[in-house]
Design an enzyme around this catalytic site. Structure first.
Site, PDB file in Angstrom:
ATOM      1  N   MET A 129     -39.528   2.707 -35.647  1.00  0.00           N
ATOM      2  CA  MET A 129     -39.379   4.208 -34.671  1.00  0.00           C
ATOM      3  C   MET A 129     -40.108   4.265 -36.560  1.00  0.00           C
ATOM      4  O   MET A 129     -39.927   3.873 -37.528  1.00  0.00           O
ATOM      5  CB  MET A 129     -37.699   4.428 -35.037  1.00  0.00           C
ATOM      6  CG  MET A 129     -36.797   3.929 -33.948  1.00  0.00           C
ATOM      7  SD  MET A 129     -35.217   4.538 -34.247  1.00  0.00           S
ATOM      8  CE  MET A 129     -34.406   3.334 -33.000  1.00  0.00           C
TER       9      MET A 129
ATOM     10  N   ASP B 112     -32.220   0.137 -21.711  1.00  0.00           N
ATOM     11  CA  ASP B 112     -31.674   0.055 -22.994  1.00  0.00           C
ATOM     12  C   ASP B 112     -31.461   1.860 -23.675  1.00  0.00           C
ATOM     13  O   ASP B 112     -31.365   2.534 -22.897  1.00  0.00           O
ATOM     14  CB  ASP B 112     -33.757  -0.187 -23.973  1.00  0.00           C
ATOM     15  CG  ASP B 112     -33.972  -0.288 -25.066  1.00  0.00           C
ATOM     16  OD1 ASP B 112     -31.963   0.136 -25.780  1.00  0.00           O
ATOM     17  OD2 ASP B 112     -34.047  -0.039 -25.716  1.00  0.00           O
ATOM     18  N   GLY B 113     -30.288   1.820 -24.353  1.00  0.00           N
ATOM     19  CA  GLY B 113     -29.356   2.247 -24.457  1.00  0.00           C
ATOM     20  C   GLY B 113     -27.618   2.752 -23.930  1.00  0.00           C
ATOM     21  O   GLY B 113     -27.747   2.998 -22.793  1.00  0.00           O
ATOM     22  N   GLY B 114     -26.949   1.950 -24.958  1.00  0.00           N
ATOM     23  CA  GLY B 114     -25.574   2.737 -24.294  1.00  0.00           C
ATOM     24  C   GLY B 114     -25.314   1.685 -23.372  1.00  0.00           C
ATOM     25  O   GLY B 114     -24.369   2.401 -21.968  1.00  0.00           O
TER      26      GLY B 114
ATOM     27  N   MET C  52     -35.089   4.465 -20.398  1.00  0.00           N
ATOM     28  CA  MET C  52     -34.519   4.097 -21.664  1.00  0.00           C
ATOM     29  C   MET C  52     -32.871   5.053 -20.491  1.00  0.00           C
ATOM     30  O   MET C  52     -33.449   6.392 -19.916  1.00  0.00           O
ATOM     31  CB  MET C  52     -34.965   5.497 -23.159  1.00  0.00           C
ATOM     32  CG  MET C  52     -36.606   4.948 -23.812  1.00  0.00           C
ATOM     33  SD  MET C  52     -36.082   3.209 -24.577  1.00  0.00           S
ATOM     34  CE  MET C  52     -34.526   4.293 -25.476  1.00  0.00           C
TER      35      MET C  52
ATOM     36  N   HIS D 223     -40.014  -2.737 -29.595  1.00  0.00           N
ATOM     37  CA  HIS D 223     -40.079  -2.324 -28.410  1.00  0.00           C
ATOM     38  C   HIS D 223     -40.564  -1.296 -29.534  1.00  0.00           C
ATOM     39  O   HIS D 223     -39.925  -0.749 -30.408  1.00  0.00           O
ATOM     40  CB  HIS D 223     -38.851  -1.672 -27.659  1.00  0.00           C
ATOM     41  CG  HIS D 223     -38.165   0.559 -27.772  1.00  0.00           C
ATOM     42  ND1 HIS D 223     -37.000   0.471 -27.406  1.00  0.00           N
ATOM     43  CD2 HIS D 223     -39.038   0.726 -27.342  1.00  0.00           C
ATOM     44  CE1 HIS D 223     -37.157   1.747 -27.155  1.00  0.00           C
ATOM     45  NE2 HIS D 223     -38.895   1.717 -27.204  1.00  0.00           N
TER      46      HIS D 223
ATOM     47  N   HIS E  99     -34.245  -7.919 -29.527  1.00  0.00           N
ATOM     48  CA  HIS E  99     -34.729  -6.988 -29.068  1.00  0.00           C
ATOM     49  C   HIS E  99     -34.947  -5.973 -30.790  1.00  0.00           C
ATOM     50  O   HIS E  99     -34.444  -5.850 -31.101  1.00  0.00           O
ATOM     51  CB  HIS E  99     -34.492  -5.493 -28.188  1.00  0.00           C
ATOM     52  CG  HIS E  99     -34.969  -4.945 -27.689  1.00  0.00           C
ATOM     53  ND1 HIS E  99     -35.577  -4.778 -26.860  1.00  0.00           N
ATOM     54  CD2 HIS E  99     -34.557  -3.375 -28.506  1.00  0.00           C
ATOM     55  CE1 HIS E  99     -36.175  -2.709 -26.765  1.00  0.00           C
ATOM     56  NE2 HIS E  99     -35.793  -2.839 -27.675  1.00  0.00           N
TER      57      HIS E  99
ATOM     58  N   MET F  98     -41.187   2.724 -30.529  1.00  0.00           N
ATOM     59  CA  MET F  98     -41.073   4.109 -30.403  1.00  0.00           C
ATOM     60  C   MET F  98     -41.621   4.400 -31.606  1.00  0.00           C
ATOM     61  O   MET F  98     -41.176   5.352 -32.597  1.00  0.00           O
ATOM     62  CB  MET F  98     -39.807   4.428 -30.392  1.00  0.00           C
ATOM     63  CG  MET F  98     -38.745   3.547 -29.362  1.00  0.00           C
ATOM     64  SD  MET F  98     -37.919   3.738 -29.778  1.00  0.00           S
ATOM     65  CE  MET F  98     -37.275   1.912 -30.171  1.00  0.00           C
TER      66      MET F  98
ATOM     67  N   ASP G 250     -36.386  -3.048 -32.638  1.00  0.00           N
ATOM     68  CA  ASP G 250     -36.735  -1.219 -32.126  1.00  0.00           C
ATOM     69  C   ASP G 250     -37.404  -0.626 -33.853  1.00  0.00           C
ATOM     70  O   ASP G 250     -36.535  -0.744 -34.655  1.00  0.00           O
ATOM     71  CB  ASP G 250     -35.796  -0.444 -32.162  1.00  0.00           C
ATOM     72  CG  ASP G 250     -34.977  -0.642 -30.921  1.00  0.00           C
ATOM     73  OD1 ASP G 250     -35.585  -0.870 -29.570  1.00  0.00           O
ATOM     74  OD2 ASP G 250     -33.479  -1.163 -30.717  1.00  0.00           O
TER      75      ASP G 250
ATOM     76  N   GLY H  90     -33.311   6.606 -30.520  1.00  0.00           N
ATOM     77  CA  GLY H  90     -34.233   7.400 -31.725  1.00  0.00           C
ATOM     78  C   GLY H  90     -32.983   6.595 -32.147  1.00  0.00           C
ATOM     79  O   GLY H  90     -32.998   5.827 -33.938  1.00  0.00           O
ATOM     80  N   PHE H  91     -31.980   6.626 -31.906  1.00  0.00           N
ATOM     81  CA  PHE H  91     -30.547   5.860 -32.866  1.00  0.00           C
ATOM     82  C   PHE H  91     -30.116   5.139 -31.317  1.00  0.00           C
ATOM     83  O   PHE H  91     -29.839   5.087 -30.378  1.00  0.00           O
ATOM     84  CB  PHE H  91     -29.400   7.389 -32.703  1.00  0.00           C
ATOM     85  CG  PHE H  91     -30.706   8.073 -33.511  1.00  0.00           C
ATOM     86  CD1 PHE H  91     -30.284   8.061 -35.026  1.00  0.00           C
ATOM     87  CD2 PHE H  91     -30.704   9.072 -33.028  1.00  0.00           C
ATOM     88  CE1 PHE H  91     -31.131   8.685 -35.890  1.00  0.00           C
ATOM     89  CE2 PHE H  91     -31.408   9.785 -33.953  1.00  0.00           C
ATOM     90  CZ  PHE H  91     -31.867  10.122 -35.545  1.00  0.00           C
TER      91      PHE H  91
ATOM     92  N   SER I 212     -30.128  -5.740 -29.828  1.00  0.00           N
ATOM     93  CA  SER I 212     -31.178  -4.938 -30.264  1.00  0.00           C
ATOM     94  C   SER I 212     -30.416  -5.170 -32.066  1.00  0.00           C
ATOM     95  O   SER I 212     -29.888  -5.011 -31.591  1.00  0.00           O
ATOM     96  CB  SER I 212     -31.104  -3.757 -29.698  1.00  0.00           C
ATOM     97  OG  SER I 212     -31.540  -2.856 -31.018  1.00  0.00           O
TER      98      SER I 212
ATOM     99  N   GLY J 200     -26.034   3.308 -30.355  1.00  0.00           N
ATOM    100  CA  GLY J 200     -24.535   3.684 -30.016  1.00  0.00           C
ATOM    101  C   GLY J 200     -24.409   5.138 -29.649  1.00  0.00           C
ATOM    102  O   GLY J 200     -23.275   6.171 -29.496  1.00  0.00           O
TER     103      GLY J 200
ATOM    104  N   GLY K  54     -27.172  -3.201 -28.497  1.00  0.00           N
ATOM    105  CA  GLY K  54     -27.898  -3.033 -30.042  1.00  0.00           C
ATOM    106  C   GLY K  54     -25.571  -2.903 -29.995  1.00  0.00           C
ATOM    107  O   GLY K  54     -25.081  -3.747 -30.770  1.00  0.00           O
ATOM    108  N   SER K  55     -25.141  -2.061 -29.943  1.00  0.00           N
ATOM    109  CA  SER K  55     -23.547  -1.857 -30.767  1.00  0.00           C
ATOM    110  C   SER K  55     -22.951  -2.515 -30.307  1.00  0.00           C
ATOM    111  O   SER K  55     -21.710  -2.951 -30.988  1.00  0.00           O
ATOM    112  CB  SER K  55     -23.156  -0.353 -30.837  1.00  0.00           C
ATOM    113  OG  SER K  55     -24.040   0.349 -29.268  1.00  0.00           O
TER     114      SER K  55
END
Ligand code: DX5
Ligand code: ZN
Length: 230
Positions: A38, A179-181, A141, A70, A34, A72, A36, A146-147, A9, A149, A201-202
């Site tokens: 928003m 997607d996420g974490g 998700m 993606h 990816h 959002m 993102d 939204g964020f 991401s 990390g 991402g992170s």
């Protein structure tokens, strides 16, 4: 078994040198990027628009990587043509944002793009039943969008497993993206449950290590889900 793909991401990338940072990821062998998007309404954050997709298109052409967009955003229908024109290969919309989801998915496809559908953590898989045969990708998700990390919501693994069963039951070859974490230490859990595209991402653009080292850590964690080391 389909090979598991990594989709870094770019939200976590260094925007001051976005092209170079993305190039580090493609040089490390990732095959998706990816993006993102928003809007400050659907989620409480504001990020990037079609100009960023257009800026990454030459890198995607050069490397063959997929630009995975993606959305959002509250009103995706208005902006979908601009993202397709900018060079998106895949456009994913949220079921929670689409009043006429079938129309929106087919609009994306009529524009010559692949179409995905995303679900927030609290949205039941049942919302996908009617649209699943029509999509190229279904996105779970594993954090509230939204964020970057945030921490992976543990219940996501069971949701991935159940979505994999739903896709298999209808003979769909749509991608199952999560997607996420996602980190090297939970990537195999998501892949084992049936995910075949992992957004990170992170864990790819952040932290003390290089992008190449971070991608290598994922490859090691996912070794049994890949045909051969690259
Ligand atoms: C969250 C975004 C994710 C996120 C992933 O709203 O859709 O793509 O940036 O970032 P990490 O891997 O840091 O959770
Ligand atoms: Zn995302």
């Amino acid at each position: 078994m389909r090979e598991v793909r990594l989709a870094p991401s770019i939200l976590a990338a260094d925007f001051g040198r976005l092209g170079a940072h993305c190039r580090e990821a493609t040089a490390a062998g990732v095959d998706w990027l990816h993006v993102d998007v928003m809007d400050g309404h659907f989620v409480p954050n504001l990020t990037m628009g079609p100009l960023v997709v257009a800026a990454l298109r030459p890198l995607a052409n050069e490397t063959g990587c997929i630009l995975d967009v993606h959305l959002m955003i509250e009103a995706p229908d208005v902006l979908i043509p601009a993202f397709v024109q900018a060079g998106a290969d895949m456009v994913t919309v949220h079921v929670e944002a689409c009043r006429h989801l079938h129309r929106t998915i087919h609009h994306i496809k009529e524009l010559g793009c692949r179409a995905g559908v995303a679900l927030n953590p609290a949205t039941p898989l049942a919302w996908l039943v009617e649209i699943l045969p029509d999509v190229d990708l279904a996105l779970i998700m594993s954090v509230n969008p939204g964020f970057g990390g945030q921490s992976y919501i543990p219940g996501s693994t069971d949701k991935i497993r159940r979505l994999r069963q739903m896709l298999d039951a209808i003979g769909s070859d749509a991608w199952l993206e999560v997607d996420g974490g996602i980190k090297p230490d939970n990537a195999a859990e998501a892949a084992g449950a049936g995910a075949d595209v992992l957004v990170a991402g992170s864990a790819i653009f952040g932290g003390p290590h290089s992008v190449a080292e971070n991608v290598a850590a994922f490859r090691q964690a996912l070794a049994i889900y890949r045909k051969s080391p690259e």
